[in-house]
Design a protein around this motif. Structure first.
Motif, PDB file in Angstrom:
ATOM      1  N   ALA A  67       1.193  -0.930  -0.425  1.00 50.94           N
ATOM      2  CA  ALA A  67      -0.015   0.555  -0.453  1.00 50.94           C
ATOM      3  C   ALA A  67       0.596   0.997  -0.222  1.00 50.94           C
ATOM      4  N   ASP A  68       2.217   1.143  -0.449  1.00 48.31           N
ATOM      5  CA  ASP A  68       3.123   2.562  -0.242  1.00 48.31           C
ATOM      6  C   ASP A  68       3.016   3.025  -1.977  1.00 48.31           C
ATOM      7  N   ASP A  69       3.207   4.184  -2.131  1.00 52.44           N
ATOM      8  CA  ASP A  69       2.714   4.910  -3.277  1.00 52.44           C
ATOM      9  C   ASP A  69       4.212   4.669  -4.211  1.00 52.44           C
ATOM     10  N   ILE A  70       3.596   3.885  -4.973  1.00 51.54           N
ATOM     11  CA  ILE A  70       4.585   3.979  -6.195  1.00 51.54           C
ATOM     12  C   ILE A  70       4.507   4.865  -8.069  1.00 51.54           C
ATOM     13  N   SER A  71       5.263   4.564  -8.701  1.00 48.57           N
ATOM     14  CA  SER A  71       5.193   5.391  -9.718  1.00 48.57           C
ATOM     15  C   SER A  71       5.499   4.190 -11.101  1.00 48.57           C
ATOM     16  N   VAL A  72       4.599   3.960 -11.729  1.00 46.97           N
ATOM     17  CA  VAL A  72       4.228   3.048 -12.755  1.00 46.97           C
ATOM     18  C   VAL A  72       4.598   3.526 -14.350  1.00 46.97           C
ATOM     19  N   PRO A  73       5.055   3.554 -14.897  1.00 48.30           N
ATOM     20  CA  PRO A  73       5.103   3.193 -16.464  1.00 48.30           C
ATOM     21  C   PRO A  73       3.864   3.320 -17.619  1.00 48.30           C
ATOM     22  N   ILE A  74       3.214   3.762 -18.174  1.00 47.93           N
ATOM     23  CA  ILE A  74       1.990   3.925 -19.351  1.00 47.93           C
ATOM     24  C   ILE A  74       2.433   4.237 -20.620  1.00 47.93           C
ATOM     25  N   LYS A  75       2.119   2.835 -21.135  1.00 51.65           N
ATOM     26  CA  LYS A  75       2.124   3.044 -22.935  1.00 51.65           C
ATOM     27  C   LYS A  75       1.101   2.610 -23.178  1.00 51.65           C
ATOM     28  N   GLY A  76       0.816   3.274 -24.337  1.00 50.62           N
ATOM     29  CA  GLY A  76      -0.323   2.881 -24.502  1.00 50.62           C
ATOM     30  C   GLY A  76      -0.686   3.314 -25.952  1.00 50.62           C
ATOM     31  N   GLU A  77      -2.102   3.070 -27.013  1.00 52.15           N
ATOM     32  CA  GLU A  77      -2.270   4.217 -28.773  1.00 52.15           C
ATOM     33  C   GLU A  77      -3.539   3.296 -28.521  1.00 52.15           C
ATOM     34  N   THR A  78      -4.284   4.012 -29.256  1.00 56.42           N
ATOM     35  CA  THR A  78      -5.530   3.694 -30.451  1.00 56.42           C
ATOM     36  C   THR A  78      -5.351   4.581 -31.372  1.00 56.42           C
ATOM     37  N   ASN A  79      -6.111   4.160 -31.927  1.00 56.21           N
ATOM     38  CA  ASN A  79      -6.741   4.131 -33.686  1.00 56.21           C
ATOM     39  C   ASN A  79      -8.238   4.709 -34.107  1.00 56.21           C
ATOM     40  N   ILE A  80      -8.405   6.182 -34.273  1.00 58.99           N
ATOM     41  CA  ILE A  80      -9.805   6.574 -34.824  1.00 58.99           C
ATOM     42  C   ILE A  80     -10.547   6.993 -35.699  1.00 58.99           C
ATOM     43  N   MET A  81     -11.570   6.718 -35.961  1.00 60.59           N
ATOM     44  CA  MET A  81     -11.800   7.204 -37.332  1.00 60.59           C
ATOM     45  C   MET A  81     -12.838   8.334 -37.341  1.00 60.59           C
ATOM     46  N   ILE A  82     -13.041   9.903 -37.510  1.00 63.17           N
ATOM     47  CA  ILE A  82     -13.539  10.916 -36.795  1.00 63.17           C
ATOM     48  C   ILE A  82     -14.393  11.009 -38.163  1.00 63.17           C
TER      49      ILE A  82
END
Length: 170
Positions: free
Chosen positions: A72-87
Protein backbone atom coordinates in the motif's frame (compact mmCIF):
# COMPACT_ATOMS: atom_id res chain seq x y z
CA UNK A 1 -1.52 23.44 -26.81
CA UNK A 2 -2.89 22.09 -23.53
CA UNK A 3 -6.66 22.49 -23.72
CA UNK A 4 -6.89 18.98 -25.24
CA UNK A 5 -8.86 20.30 -28.22
CA UNK A 6 -8.18 19.53 -31.86
CA UNK A 7 -9.34 22.30 -34.15
CA UNK A 8 -10.42 20.60 -37.35
CA UNK A 9 -9.87 23.78 -39.36
CA UNK A 10 -6.15 23.61 -38.56
CA UNK A 11 -5.82 20.06 -39.87
CA UNK A 12 -4.46 20.04 -43.40
CA UNK A 13 -4.42 17.16 -45.86
CA UNK A 14 -1.71 14.68 -44.97
CA UNK A 15 -0.12 14.11 -41.59
CA UNK A 16 -0.51 16.53 -38.65
CA UNK A 17 0.83 16.08 -35.10
CA UNK A 18 -0.29 17.63 -31.83
CA UNK A 19 1.09 17.10 -28.31
CA UNK A 20 -0.62 17.47 -24.95
CA UNK A 21 0.93 17.38 -21.48
CA UNK A 22 -1.10 15.41 -18.96
CA UNK A 23 -0.31 16.55 -15.41
CA UNK A 24 -2.09 16.28 -12.04
CA UNK A 25 -4.62 19.02 -12.88
CA UNK A 26 -5.90 16.93 -15.82
CA UNK A 27 -7.18 14.19 -13.47
CA UNK A 28 -9.18 16.61 -11.29
CA UNK A 29 -12.02 16.54 -13.84
CA UNK A 30 -12.44 12.78 -13.43
CA UNK A 31 -13.89 11.26 -10.28
CA UNK A 32 -14.04 7.67 -9.07
CA UNK A 33 -10.56 6.78 -10.22
CA UNK A 34 -7.40 6.00 -8.28
CA UNK A 35 -5.29 7.70 -10.94
CA UNK A 36 -4.84 11.29 -9.77
CA UNK A 37 -1.19 12.09 -10.46
CA UNK A 38 0.91 11.67 -13.54
CA UNK A 39 3.43 13.02 -15.97
CA UNK A 40 2.28 11.82 -19.37
CA UNK A 41 2.71 13.05 -22.91
CA UNK A 42 -0.27 12.46 -25.19
CA UNK A 43 0.41 12.69 -28.91
CA UNK A 44 -2.39 12.99 -31.44
CA UNK A 45 -1.44 12.36 -35.05
CA UNK A 46 -4.06 12.96 -37.71
CA UNK A 47 -4.08 11.70 -41.26
CA UNK A 48 -6.48 13.69 -43.42
CA UNK A 49 -7.54 12.75 -46.93
CA UNK A 50 -10.34 15.05 -48.11
CA UNK A 51 -13.17 14.74 -45.56
CA UNK A 52 -11.76 11.54 -44.04
CA UNK A 53 -9.74 12.03 -40.84
CA UNK A 54 -7.90 9.21 -39.06
CA UNK A 55 -6.64 9.88 -35.54
CA UNK A 56 -3.76 7.98 -33.94
CA UNK A 57 -3.66 8.75 -30.20
CA UNK A 58 -0.68 7.71 -28.08
CA UNK A 59 0.16 8.17 -24.39
CA UNK A 60 3.59 7.66 -22.84
CA UNK A 61 4.84 8.55 -19.36
CA UNK A 62 4.33 7.69 -15.70
CA UNK A 63 1.42 7.53 -13.28
CA UNK A 64 2.44 8.62 -9.78
CA UNK A 65 1.18 7.92 -6.26
CA UNK A 66 -0.61 4.66 -6.95
CA UNK A 67 -0.91 2.29 -4.00
CA UNK A 68 1.16 -0.88 -4.22
CA UNK A 69 -1.04 -3.99 -4.21
CA UNK A 70 1.22 -5.67 -1.65
CA UNK A 71 2.25 -3.00 0.89
CA UNK A 72 0.00 0.00 0.00
CA UNK A 73 2.96 2.42 -0.27
CA UNK A 74 2.86 4.89 -3.13
CA UNK A 75 4.64 3.88 -6.33
CA UNK A 76 5.09 5.27 -9.82
CA UNK A 77 4.32 3.03 -12.77
CA UNK A 78 5.16 3.51 -16.44
CA UNK A 79 2.32 3.81 -18.92
CA UNK A 80 2.29 3.41 -22.65
CA UNK A 81 -0.65 2.91 -24.99
CA UNK A 82 -2.14 3.83 -28.32
CA UNK A 83 -5.37 3.66 -30.28
CA UNK A 84 -6.68 4.47 -33.74
CA UNK A 85 -9.96 6.27 -34.28
CA UNK A 86 -11.81 7.38 -37.40
CA UNK A 87 -13.42 10.83 -37.14
CA UNK A 88 -16.61 11.16 -39.15
CA UNK A 89 -18.96 14.09 -39.61
CA UNK A 90 -22.67 13.33 -39.53
CA UNK A 91 -25.94 15.22 -39.90
CA UNK A 92 -27.54 12.87 -37.39
CA UNK A 93 -26.80 12.59 -33.69
CA UNK A 94 -24.93 9.26 -33.73
CA UNK A 95 -23.25 7.66 -30.74
CA UNK A 96 -19.49 7.23 -31.06
CA UNK A 97 -17.91 3.80 -30.77
CA UNK A 98 -14.41 2.58 -29.95
CA UNK A 99 -13.38 2.87 -33.59
CA UNK A 100 -15.47 5.77 -34.89
CA UNK A 101 -15.89 9.22 -33.32
CA UNK A 102 -18.92 11.04 -34.74
CA UNK A 103 -19.19 14.81 -34.73
CA UNK A 104 -21.89 17.14 -36.00
CA UNK A 105 -21.45 18.57 -39.48
CA UNK A 106 -21.16 22.13 -38.13
CA UNK A 107 -18.60 21.33 -35.38
CA UNK A 108 -15.04 22.40 -36.02
CA UNK A 109 -13.24 21.00 -32.96
CA UNK A 110 -12.91 17.80 -30.94
CA UNK A 111 -12.09 17.66 -27.24
CA UNK A 112 -9.73 14.73 -26.69
CA UNK A 113 -9.75 14.88 -22.88
CA UNK A 114 -12.10 11.90 -22.40
CA UNK A 115 -10.32 9.81 -25.04
CA UNK A 116 -6.93 10.49 -23.45
CA UNK A 117 -8.26 9.64 -19.99
CA UNK A 118 -9.76 6.36 -21.20
CA UNK A 119 -6.52 5.45 -22.95
CA UNK A 120 -4.57 6.08 -19.74
CA UNK A 121 -6.95 4.07 -17.57
CA UNK A 122 -7.13 1.15 -20.00
CA UNK A 123 -3.34 0.94 -20.23
CA UNK A 124 -2.59 1.38 -16.53
CA UNK A 125 -1.05 -1.82 -15.16
CA UNK A 126 -3.55 -4.09 -13.42
CA UNK A 127 -0.95 -5.41 -10.98
CA UNK A 128 0.80 -2.60 -9.18
CA UNK A 129 3.70 -3.58 -7.03
CA UNK A 130 7.19 -2.48 -6.15
CA UNK A 131 9.90 -3.91 -8.38
CA UNK A 132 12.29 -6.56 -7.12
CA UNK A 133 15.92 -5.71 -6.45
CA UNK A 134 18.92 -7.28 -8.19
CA UNK A 135 18.81 -10.24 -5.74
CA UNK A 136 15.16 -10.95 -6.54
CA UNK A 137 13.83 -9.60 -3.24
CA UNK A 138 10.76 -7.40 -3.05
CA UNK A 139 11.35 -3.69 -2.37
CA UNK A 140 7.99 -3.32 -0.61
CA UNK A 141 7.71 -1.69 2.82
CA UNK A 142 8.94 -4.42 5.22
CA UNK A 143 6.92 -3.10 8.18
CA UNK A 144 3.69 -3.24 6.20
CA UNK A 145 4.45 -6.76 4.95
CA UNK A 146 5.04 -7.88 8.53
CA UNK A 147 1.69 -6.36 9.59
CA UNK A 148 -0.15 -8.05 6.74
CA UNK A 149 1.42 -11.40 7.64
CA UNK A 150 0.63 -10.88 11.34
CA UNK A 151 -3.08 -10.25 10.77
CA UNK A 152 -3.63 -12.69 7.93
CA UNK A 153 -4.70 -16.06 9.19
CA UNK A 154 -4.94 -18.86 6.72
CA UNK A 155 -7.84 -21.11 7.60
CA UNK A 156 -7.41 -24.78 7.07
CA UNK A 157 -10.10 -26.11 4.84
CA UNK A 158 -12.17 -28.61 6.68
CA UNK A 159 -13.19 -31.64 4.78
CA UNK A 160 -16.87 -32.41 4.25
CA UNK A 161 -17.53 -36.12 4.79
CA UNK A 162 -20.31 -36.11 2.19
CA UNK A 163 -17.83 -35.16 -0.54
CA UNK A 164 -14.96 -37.29 0.72
CA UNK A 165 -16.72 -40.42 -0.53
CA UNK A 166 -16.81 -38.96 -4.04
CA UNK A 167 -13.04 -38.56 -4.04
CA UNK A 168 -12.67 -42.32 -3.80
CA UNK A 169 -14.72 -42.98 -6.95
CA UNK A 170 -11.77 -42.50 -9.27
Amino acid sequence: MNDFTLKLGLITNGKNSFSFEVKDKFFEAFTLTDVEHGNILATATTYKNGEEIKLHLMVNGEIHKLPCDICADDISVPIKGETNIMIKKSHEDLESTDEIFYIKQNENSINLKQLIFELIILNAPKKRRHPVDEKGNSTCNKEMIDLVNKYTKIKEKSSDARWDALKNLK
